[in-house]
Scaffold this motif. Sequence first.
Motif, PDB file in Angstrom:
ATOM      1  N   TYR A  27      17.154  79.902  -8.897  1.00 29.27           N
ATOM      2  CA  TYR A  27      18.416  79.999  -8.419  1.00 29.27           C
ATOM      3  C   TYR A  27      19.548  80.291  -9.453  1.00 29.27           C
ATOM      4  O   TYR A  27      19.167  79.795 -10.601  1.00 29.27           O
ATOM      5  N   CYS A  47      23.217  80.823  -5.774  1.00 26.15           N
ATOM      6  CA  CYS A  47      22.726  82.319  -5.313  1.00 26.15           C
ATOM      7  C   CYS A  47      20.834  82.434  -5.377  1.00 26.15           C
ATOM      8  O   CYS A  47      20.529  81.754  -6.389  1.00 26.15           O
ATOM      9  N   LYS A  48      20.472  83.133  -4.568  1.00 32.25           N
ATOM     10  CA  LYS A  48      18.939  83.265  -4.831  1.00 32.25           C
ATOM     11  C   LYS A  48      18.773  84.643  -4.432  1.00 32.25           C
ATOM     12  O   LYS A  48      19.022  85.049  -3.252  1.00 32.25           O
ATOM     13  N   LYS A  49      18.040  85.626  -5.257  1.00 30.06           N
ATOM     14  CA  LYS A  49      17.531  86.889  -4.876  1.00 30.06           C
ATOM     15  C   LYS A  49      16.006  86.756  -4.444  1.00 30.06           C
ATOM     16  O   LYS A  49      15.057  86.242  -5.275  1.00 30.06           O
ATOM     17  N   THR A  54      20.323  89.051  -1.664  1.00 29.68           N
ATOM     18  CA  THR A  54      20.870  87.889  -2.453  1.00 29.68           C
ATOM     19  C   THR A  54      21.646  86.963  -1.527  1.00 29.68           C
ATOM     20  O   THR A  54      22.323  87.469  -0.527  1.00 29.68           O
ATOM     21  N   GLN A  55      20.855  85.750  -1.427  1.00 34.89           N
ATOM     22  CA  GLN A  55      21.725  84.760  -0.356  1.00 34.89           C
ATOM     23  C   GLN A  55      22.548  83.937  -1.214  1.00 34.89           C
ATOM     24  O   GLN A  55      22.274  83.620  -2.454  1.00 34.89           O
ATOM     25  N   THR A  56      23.671  83.543  -0.686  1.00 33.60           N
ATOM     26  CA  THR A  56      24.683  82.665  -1.258  1.00 33.60           C
ATOM     27  C   THR A  56      25.108  81.653  -0.732  1.00 33.60           C
ATOM     28  O   THR A  56      25.261  81.611   0.668  1.00 33.60           O
TER      29      THR A  56
END
Length: 92
Positions: A27, A47-49, A54-56
Amino acid sequence: MGLFSWLFGKKTATETATIEPIEYNGYLIYPEPQMEGGQFRIAGRICKKSNDITQTHHFIRSDILPSRTDAETFMLKKAQMFIDQTGDRMFK
């Protein structure tokens, strides 16, 4: 001039500075303390790609600290604990 800058939302150099993320278990943590009443509220993004998406997760706490550095440090620790406890469920 300060009054007009405040009224019209002119950003200062410190507000527009690029924030360097801290990587933790896949993350990216972005400490972004919010100034409030001369102090700083713990806030930021996690965030995580994955698969080019990309999820935030926006992270805001009720804690207020006297210095920006303290707020960034505590945000990092709280975000790491939050990641350990929730993992990818934070994005649901």
